[in-house]
Scaffold this active site. Structure first.
Site, short mmCIF file in Angstrom:
data_model
loop_
_atom_site.label_atom_id
_atom_site.label_comp_id
_atom_site.label_asym_id
_atom_site.label_seq_id
_atom_site.Cartn_x
_atom_site.Cartn_y
_atom_site.Cartn_z
N CYS A 1 -3.89 -3.86 5.07
CA CYS A 1 -3.74 -2.43 5.39
C CYS A 1 -2.37 -1.94 4.93
CB CYS A 1 -3.94 -2.22 6.89
SG CYS A 1 -3.87 -0.49 7.38
N CYS A 2 -1.32 -2.68 5.28
CA CYS A 2 0.03 -2.30 4.85
C CYS A 2 0.12 -2.27 3.33
CB CYS A 2 1.06 -3.29 5.40
SG CYS A 2 1.64 -2.93 7.07
N CYS B 1 3.50 3.11 12.24
CA CYS B 1 2.16 3.69 12.32
C CYS B 1 1.65 3.67 13.76
CB CYS B 1 1.20 2.90 11.45
SG CYS B 1 1.48 3.11 9.69
N CYS C 1 6.57 -4.90 7.29
CA CYS C 1 5.40 -4.29 6.69
C CYS C 1 5.15 -4.74 5.26
CB CYS C 1 5.53 -2.77 6.72
SG CYS C 1 6.99 -2.19 5.86
S1 SF4 Z 1 1.64 -0.49 10.01
FE1 SF4 Z 1 0.33 1.16 9.13
S2 SF4 Z 1 -0.16 0.45 7.13
FE2 SF4 Z 1 0.53 -1.35 8.28
S3 SF4 Z 1 -1.29 -2.26 9.27
FE3 SF4 Z 1 -0.50 -0.78 10.71
S4 SF4 Z 1 -1.65 1.12 10.23
FE4 SF4 Z 1 -1.85 -0.21 8.47
#
Ligand code: SF4
Length: 230
Positions: free
Chosen positions: A118-119, A199, A225
């Site tokens: 996701c990151c 996030c 991240c």
């Molecule tokens: S920090 Fe943001 S980009 Fe990273 S896993 Fe969580 S929601 Fe996804």
């Protein structure tokens, strides 16, 4: 501009070991990396400090903001308020590729299944696109944030790009005092117990005696991240 060497970075760290953040920023922005430097900001809990310092040196410096699509609404509203108040005039917003996000995260819950993936699609790739043109990047990282940041230097060399951390030496009290002394606006979630703000799905409130970044990816081994800057 010629590439900077590890030896030159070492010399800069010695030269600026006791310098103020404004001295570090002035040198970087006005002498060493003219028109080739940007600030990366998350507009998180203490981001306003560095944004304020940058505004004193050059209020038109590019400020790069990565919008993951999973941020708190409070963060975006705070970003706009801070920019206006500090008269920052060169904010650049970067997002992940819409099709790539749709493919990797069709239901918008990838953060819960594979946070690294996701990151990567929401943060790391847009960050790379945003920062690639610059020889140097200013970051708000501090040593006291712990984990991988305990040995942070003011100047670092990373894959040929210079990372500048003007607040590396500062502790939490210095940060708090700077905000008070300069009457800077706080991120509204700080008052709700959030110490480090990223996030929405991956940020929790933390107890006052917890490690500073314990609220980020709580319960997971993940502590950064993937871009290590915000
Ligand atoms: S920090 Fe943001 S980009 Fe990273 S896993 Fe969580 S929601 Fe996804």
């Amino acid at each position: 501009m010629k590439n900077i060497s590890e030896k030159e970075i070492e010399n800069l760290n010695q030269k600026f070991a006791n310098a103020s953040p404004v001295e570090v920023l002035s040198y970087a922005v006005k002498e060493q990396f003219v028109d080739n430097i940007a600030l990366v900001s998350s507009y998180g809990a203490e981001a306003v400090i560095l944004l304020h310092l940058v505004s004193l040196v050059d209020n038109n410096l590019p400020v790069l903001f990565i919008d993951t699509g999973k941020l708190f609404g409070e963060t975006k509203r705070y970003r706009d308020k801070v920019n206006q108040q500090l008269n920052l005039t060169n904010i650049q917003v970067f997002k992940g590729d819409v099709d790539a996000i749709k493919q990797a995260d069709p239901k918008g819950i990838l953060w819960n299944q594979d946070a690294n993936a996701c990151c990567n699609v929401r943060k790391t790739i847009p960050y790379q696109n945003a920062t690639q043109p610059y020889a140097a990047l200013i970051t708000g990282r501090k040593r006291f944030q712990g984990n991988t940041r305990k040995n942070l230097n003011i100047f670092e060399l990373s894959n040929g790009q210079v990372k500048i951390n003007p607040l590396a030496n500062w502790d939490l009290n210095q940060l708090k005092n700077y905000i008070l002394d300069n009457d800077l606006p706080r991120h509204p979630l700080v008052a709700d117990g959030y110490l480090s703000i990223g996030c929405m799905p991956c940020t929790d409130r933390v107890d006052s005696d917890a490690d500073y970044r314990d609220g980020r990816w709580a319960g997971q081994k993940k502590t950064e991240c993937g871009i290590h800057l915000i």
